[in-house]
Design a protein around this motif. Structure first.
Motif, PDB file in Angstrom:
ATOM      1  N   GLU A  11      17.731  62.279  85.450  1.00  0.00           N
ATOM      2  CA  GLU A  11      19.067  62.480  84.620  1.00  0.00           C
ATOM      3  C   GLU A  11      19.021  61.532  83.293  1.00  0.00           C
ATOM      4  N   PHE A  12      18.444  60.385  83.452  1.00  0.00           N
ATOM      5  CA  PHE A  12      18.365  59.518  82.541  1.00  0.00           C
ATOM      6  C   PHE A  12      17.110  60.234  81.263  1.00  0.00           C
ATOM      7  N   PHE A  13      16.176  60.412  81.892  1.00  0.00           N
ATOM      8  CA  PHE A  13      15.220  61.123  80.606  1.00  0.00           C
ATOM      9  C   PHE A  13      15.851  62.316  80.136  1.00  0.00           C
ATOM     10  N   GLN A  14      16.589  63.161  80.900  1.00  0.00           N
ATOM     11  CA  GLN A  14      17.360  64.497  80.247  1.00  0.00           C
ATOM     12  C   GLN A  14      18.465  63.955  79.447  1.00  0.00           C
ATOM     13  N   SER A  15      19.107  63.065  79.412  1.00  0.00           N
ATOM     14  CA  SER A  15      19.923  62.380  78.385  1.00  0.00           C
ATOM     15  C   SER A  15      19.310  62.177  77.220  1.00  0.00           C
ATOM     16  N   VAL A  16      18.111  61.262  77.461  1.00  0.00           N
ATOM     17  CA  VAL A  16      17.525  60.544  76.344  1.00  0.00           C
ATOM     18  C   VAL A  16      16.972  61.845  75.510  1.00  0.00           C
ATOM     19  N   TRP A  17      16.219  62.889  76.091  1.00  0.00           N
ATOM     20  CA  TRP A  17      15.813  64.136  75.457  1.00  0.00           C
ATOM     21  C   TRP A  17      17.056  64.974  74.474  1.00  0.00           C
ATOM     22  N   ASP A  18      18.240  64.915  75.460  1.00  0.00           N
ATOM     23  CA  ASP A  18      19.406  65.608  74.768  1.00  0.00           C
ATOM     24  C   ASP A  18      19.708  65.001  73.566  1.00  0.00           C
ATOM     25  N   TRP A  19      19.729  63.555  73.516  1.00  0.00           N
ATOM     26  CA  TRP A  19      19.955  62.758  72.253  1.00  0.00           C
ATOM     27  C   TRP A  19      19.194  62.996  71.359  1.00  0.00           C
ATOM     28  N   ILE A  20      17.600  63.100  71.519  1.00  0.00           N
ATOM     29  CA  ILE A  20      16.577  63.105  70.547  1.00  0.00           C
ATOM     30  C   ILE A  20      16.687  64.556  70.059  1.00  0.00           C
ATOM     31  N   TYR A  21      17.326  65.817  70.944  1.00  0.00           N
ATOM     32  CA  TYR A  21      17.026  67.154  70.460  1.00  0.00           C
ATOM     33  C   TYR A  21      18.340  67.223  69.478  1.00  0.00           C
ATOM     34  N   ILE A  24      20.351  62.865  67.385  1.00  0.00           N
ATOM     35  CA  ILE A  24      20.007  62.497  66.292  1.00  0.00           C
ATOM     36  C   ILE A  24      20.655  62.940  65.153  1.00  0.00           C
TER      37      ILE A  24
END
Length: 116
Positions: A11-21, A24
């Motif tokens: 879930e943490f990595f998915q939220s990081v990916w969503d923020w990058i996608y 930003i």
């Protein structure tokens, strides 16, 4: 063996990916909107400051030269009936506003950086 924290890590990595996608873009867009608001606000604050400086300068120039006394002297030379009609219609106040605006606009040209 059951690892319950794997779901939290995913879930943490998915939220990081969503923020990058997409995060930003939203972050940069909001930062530019904020910077634009600050620039507009600063411009109007500087313009208001310059207007206050120009108005005060013009008022001091007029009082030093004695234009106001001369206008008052000529206004008092008018007939009492004419003065009462002019006062009824607010002509002296209107002329004072107009001449103050003209003088302030003229003086604003000499204020550095903001006046034009």
């Amino acid at each position: 063996m059951d690892f319950p924290f794997i779901g939290d890590i995913l879930e943490f990595f998915q939220s990081v990916w969503d923020w990058i996608y997409s995060g930003i873009y939203d972050f940069v867009k909001e930062a530019f909107v904020l910077a634009t608001k600050v620039a507009i606000y600063s411009y109007y604050q500087a313009l208001l400051f310059a207007l206050q400086v120009a108005y005060q300068t013009f008022q001091e120039l007029v009082s030093e030269i004695g234009i106001g006394d001369k206008v008052q002297q000529y206004y008092n030379m008018l007939d009492a009936d004419v003065r009462s009609v002019l006062s009824f219609f607010g002509i002296p106040d209107a002329l004072m506003i107009i001449f103050s605006a003209i003088g302030t606009r003229w003086t604003l040209k000499f204020v550095p950086f903001v006046g034009r």
